[in-house]
Design an enzyme around this catalytic site. Structure first.
Site, PDB file in Angstrom:
ATOM      1  N   LYS A  94      57.962  51.416 -33.244  1.00 22.82           N
ATOM      2  CA  LYS A  94      59.577  50.358 -33.357  1.00 22.82           C
ATOM      3  C   LYS A  94      58.337  48.893 -33.865  1.00 22.82           C
ATOM      4  O   LYS A  94      57.910  49.080 -32.476  1.00 22.82           O
ATOM      5  CB  LYS A  94      60.369  50.731 -32.956  1.00 22.82           C
ATOM      6  CG  LYS A  94      61.407  50.432 -33.604  1.00 22.82           C
ATOM      7  CD  LYS A  94      62.555  51.784 -34.301  1.00 22.82           C
ATOM      8  CE  LYS A  94      63.375  51.102 -35.373  1.00 22.82           C
ATOM      9  NZ  LYS A  94      64.159  52.103 -36.264  1.00 22.82           N
ATOM     10  N   GLY A 194      82.154  53.093 -39.356  1.00 20.91           N
ATOM     11  CA  GLY A 194      80.619  52.066 -40.156  1.00 20.91           C
ATOM     12  C   GLY A 194      80.494  53.112 -41.502  1.00 20.91           C
ATOM     13  O   GLY A 194      79.967  53.830 -41.886  1.00 20.91           O
ATOM     14  N   GLY A 196      78.585  51.810 -44.159  1.00 24.08           N
ATOM     15  CA  GLY A 196      77.318  51.429 -45.199  1.00 24.08           C
ATOM     16  C   GLY A 196      76.550  52.246 -45.914  1.00 24.08           C
ATOM     17  O   GLY A 196      77.422  53.188 -46.631  1.00 24.08           O
ATOM     18  N   VAL A 198      74.750  54.681 -45.145  1.00 19.10           N
ATOM     19  CA  VAL A 198      75.116  56.022 -44.265  1.00 19.10           C
ATOM     20  C   VAL A 198      76.485  56.799 -44.413  1.00 19.10           C
ATOM     21  O   VAL A 198      76.585  57.648 -45.261  1.00 19.10           O
ATOM     22  CB  VAL A 198      74.309  56.404 -43.579  1.00 19.10           C
ATOM     23  CG1 VAL A 198      73.882  58.262 -42.544  1.00 19.10           C
ATOM     24  CG2 VAL A 198      72.575  55.893 -43.363  1.00 19.10           C
TER      25      VAL A 198
HETATM   26  P1  NAD Z   1      74.717  49.676 -42.701  1.00 17.65           P
HETATM   27  O1  NAD Z   1      74.299  47.905 -41.958  1.00 17.65           O
HETATM   28  O2  NAD Z   1      74.724  50.328 -44.196  1.00 17.65           O
HETATM   29  O3  NAD Z   1      76.291  50.378 -42.287  1.00 17.65           O
HETATM   30  C1  NAD Z   1      76.125  49.550 -40.990  1.00 17.65           C
HETATM   31  C2  NAD Z   1      77.931  49.356 -41.618  1.00 17.65           C
HETATM   32  O4  NAD Z   1      79.057  49.522 -40.386  1.00 17.65           O
HETATM   33  C3  NAD Z   1      78.083  48.137 -41.811  1.00 17.65           C
HETATM   34  O5  NAD Z   1      79.347  48.847 -43.413  1.00 17.65           O
HETATM   35  C4  NAD Z   1      78.899  47.361 -41.569  1.00 17.65           C
HETATM   36  O6  NAD Z   1      78.922  46.579 -41.893  1.00 17.65           O
HETATM   37  C5  NAD Z   1      80.015  48.218 -39.839  1.00 17.65           C
HETATM   38  N1  NAD Z   1      79.997  47.576 -38.575  1.00 17.65           N
HETATM   39  C6  NAD Z   1      79.565  47.028 -38.043  1.00 17.65           C
HETATM   40  N2  NAD Z   1      79.931  46.639 -37.388  1.00 17.65           N
HETATM   41  C7  NAD Z   1      80.993  47.569 -36.888  1.00 17.65           C
HETATM   42  C8  NAD Z   1      82.161  47.996 -36.035  1.00 17.65           C
HETATM   43  N3  NAD Z   1      81.890  46.959 -34.744  1.00 17.65           N
HETATM   44  N4  NAD Z   1      82.902  48.725 -36.302  1.00 17.65           N
HETATM   45  C9  NAD Z   1      83.114  48.995 -37.819  1.00 17.65           C
HETATM   46  N5  NAD Z   1      81.997  49.361 -38.188  1.00 17.65           N
HETATM   47  C10 NAD Z   1      81.118  48.412 -38.290  1.00 17.65           C
HETATM   48  O7  NAD Z   1      73.750  51.017 -42.353  1.00 17.65           O
HETATM   49  P2  NAD Z   1      73.589  52.345 -41.800  1.00 17.65           P
HETATM   50  O8  NAD Z   1      72.133  52.303 -42.679  1.00 17.65           O
HETATM   51  O9  NAD Z   1      74.558  52.700 -42.772  1.00 17.65           O
HETATM   52  O10 NAD Z   1      72.639  53.374 -41.220  1.00 17.65           O
HETATM   53  C11 NAD Z   1      74.502  53.231 -39.692  1.00 17.65           C
HETATM   54  C12 NAD Z   1      73.882  53.741 -39.007  1.00 17.65           C
HETATM   55  O11 NAD Z   1      72.867  54.721 -38.826  1.00 17.65           O
HETATM   56  C13 NAD Z   1      72.758  52.818 -38.174  1.00 17.65           C
HETATM   57  O12 NAD Z   1      73.395  52.511 -36.579  1.00 17.65           O
HETATM   58  C14 NAD Z   1      71.445  52.716 -38.321  1.00 17.65           C
HETATM   59  O13 NAD Z   1      70.952  52.976 -37.658  1.00 17.65           O
HETATM   60  C15 NAD Z   1      71.727  54.330 -38.029  1.00 17.65           C
HETATM   61  N6  NAD Z   1      70.458  54.948 -38.565  1.00 17.65           N
HETATM   62  C16 NAD Z   1      70.869  55.193 -40.407  1.00 17.65           C
HETATM   63  C17 NAD Z   1      69.864  55.253 -41.136  1.00 17.65           C
HETATM   64  C18 NAD Z   1      69.587  55.883 -42.648  1.00 17.65           C
HETATM   65  O14 NAD Z   1      68.869  55.863 -43.024  1.00 17.65           O
HETATM   66  N7  NAD Z   1      69.774  54.393 -43.426  1.00 17.65           N
HETATM   67  C19 NAD Z   1      68.734  56.441 -40.652  1.00 17.65           C
HETATM   68  C20 NAD Z   1      69.085  56.954 -38.870  1.00 17.65           C
HETATM   69  C21 NAD Z   1      69.821  56.192 -38.157  1.00 17.65           C
END
Ligand code: NAD
Length: 368
Positions: A94, A194, A196, A198
């Site tokens: 990473k 959350g 976002g 995912v």
């Molecule tokens: P993202 O940034 O698109 O979405 C995160 C969401 O969480 C946002 O809508 C944000 O407003 C919300 N958020 C932030 N703080 C918050 C809180 N305190 N309470 C409630 N909501 C809150 O991220 P993503 O790509 O959807 O990923 C989500 C999680 O999954 C992250 O932890 C990321 O590390 C993990 N992840 C993502 C992937 C991927 O393919 N995108 C792969 C493995 C792990």
């Protein structure tokens, strides 16, 4: 995976690298410093027994360098086990860039970072993470081949998030089968924290199956948008951890299962996308076990994204990526069964299976 939350003050009591609580036999740590572009980055290569260390580059405004180092150590270790448990021939790595992506990021900085990645000759392969984007990966590709997650227009696998969501959905179904006797989620009350990249696709899968989905996010506009798009209910309670739901899906931040929240949780299943959900793997994993909560290990069920980008290295397409991601269902069930037989937590079970794969390969490599 997080081992435990430590404050910068606590970190300073130990030796700066090998003495760090998150230092776990990492093979190599590379500090990248370029005055002209303002680049300050750390590349953590945890383990390359199974293959090159693949993991995203996170750009984040860390409070200090200790925090950045701790993050890269934890995250790179997590990638080792995520790839190992998913059956991929990849090691764990990473990178973190210490900068505010909204303010400090420049093409020059990204290109300079790409030069550092290139200097490692493929031992580390980068990808997108928080604060970096597909266009950034395309820019890195101009400098080095050691990058994944480039745009589909350039022959890459594109946005990994929908595949990640599919894997989380599979892991959740497996956990439901273990806990409730059926993988069917219709009528199940699921809280998604959350919404976002995912979280949205997960809500899509869940609502289509007839689950009773509640959503929570710090972004109010997003909540309204998701409510009207999928008919999900916005969670209105005072404390989301105490919510009366069957399943809790953390899809925002890590460490939401901690000393303050764990005793309130009423959900019988925890399955979500966030990395490092357990603030302390040992302590909180054990408490979940004692409470009878079926916890689907984060690094196992959120591996869809890496399974997807792995296709760029070995040359498989979306269909194969989805097929491999679907197998998260079977692996999750195996983990529950193994954990029960051994009397250990699901997190420990997943880690030990991943570690065994690495140890076996190391022996094979030594014998050839
Ligand atoms: P993202 O940034 O698109 O979405 C995160 C969401 O969480 C946002 O809508 C944000 O407003 C919300 N958020 C932030 N703080 C918050 C809180 N305190 N309470 C409630 N909501 C809150 O991220 P993503 O790509 O959807 O990923 C989500 C999680 O999954 C992250 O932890 C990321 O590390 C993990 N992840 C993502 C992937 C991927 O393919 N995108 C792969 C493995 C792990």
């Amino acid at each position: 995976m997080i081992t435990e939350i430590v404050t910068p003050k606590e970190l300073q009591k130990v030796d700066p690298v090998f003495g760090q609580v998150s230092f776990n036999d990492h093979e190599q740590i590379v500090f990248c410093n370029d005055k002209d572009t303002g680049l300050k980055a750390i590349i953590g290569i945890h383990n390359t027994v199974l293959g090159p260390a693949l993991g995203g580059t996170r750009m984040w405004k860390y409070a200090n360098e200790w925090e950045a180092l701790n993050d890269v150590l934890r995250l790179s270790r997590g990638m080792t086990y995520k790839s190992a448990i998913s059956g991929l021939n990849l090691g764990g790595g990473k990178a973190v860039i210490i900068a505010d992506a909204k303010v400090d990021k420049t093409p020059e900085m990204i290109k300079k970072f790409a030069e550092y990645v290139h200097s490692l000759s493929g031992k580390y392969i980068t990808a997108e993470d928080v604060g970096t984007t597909t266009p950034d990966m395309d820019m890195i590709r101009d400098i080095t081949p050691y990058v994944t997650g480039i745009s589909e227009a350039r022959g890459g696998s594109g946005n990994p998030s929908p595949v990640t969501a599919y894997g989380v959905y599979m892991g959740m179904k497996a956990a439901a089968k273990y806990k409730f006797g059926s993988e069917k989620l219709d009528g199940k009350k699921v809280l998604v924290q959350g919404i976002g990249h995912v979280g949205e696709t997960l809500v899509d899968f869940l609502t289509k199956e007839g689950a009773l989905v509640q959503i929570t996010d710090i972004n109010e506009n997003r909540l309204q948008e998701m409510q009207s798009k999928y008919g999900a209910t916005i969670f209105k309670g005072a404390d989301l951890y105490a919510a009366d739901v069957d399943i809790y899906a953390p899809c925002a931040l890590g460490a939401t299962i901690n000393d303050d929240t764990i005793h309130k949780i009423k959900a019988q299943v925890i399955a979500g996308a966030a990395n490092n959900q357990l603030a302390n793997e040992q302590i909180h994993g054990q408490i979940l076990k004692e409470k009878g909560i079926a916890y689907a290990p984060d690094f196992l069920i959120n591996a869809g994204g890496i399974i997807n980008v792995y296709g760029e290295i070995v040359g498989y397409g979306k269909e194969e990526a989805l097929k491999r991601t679907e197998n998260i269902f079977n692996t999750t069930l195996e983990i529950f069964s193994f954990a029960e037989k051994q009397g250990i937590t699901t997190h420990q079970a997943a880690l030990s299976i991943a570690q065994k794969r690495i140890t076996d390969r190391k022996k094979e490599n030594q014998n050839t």
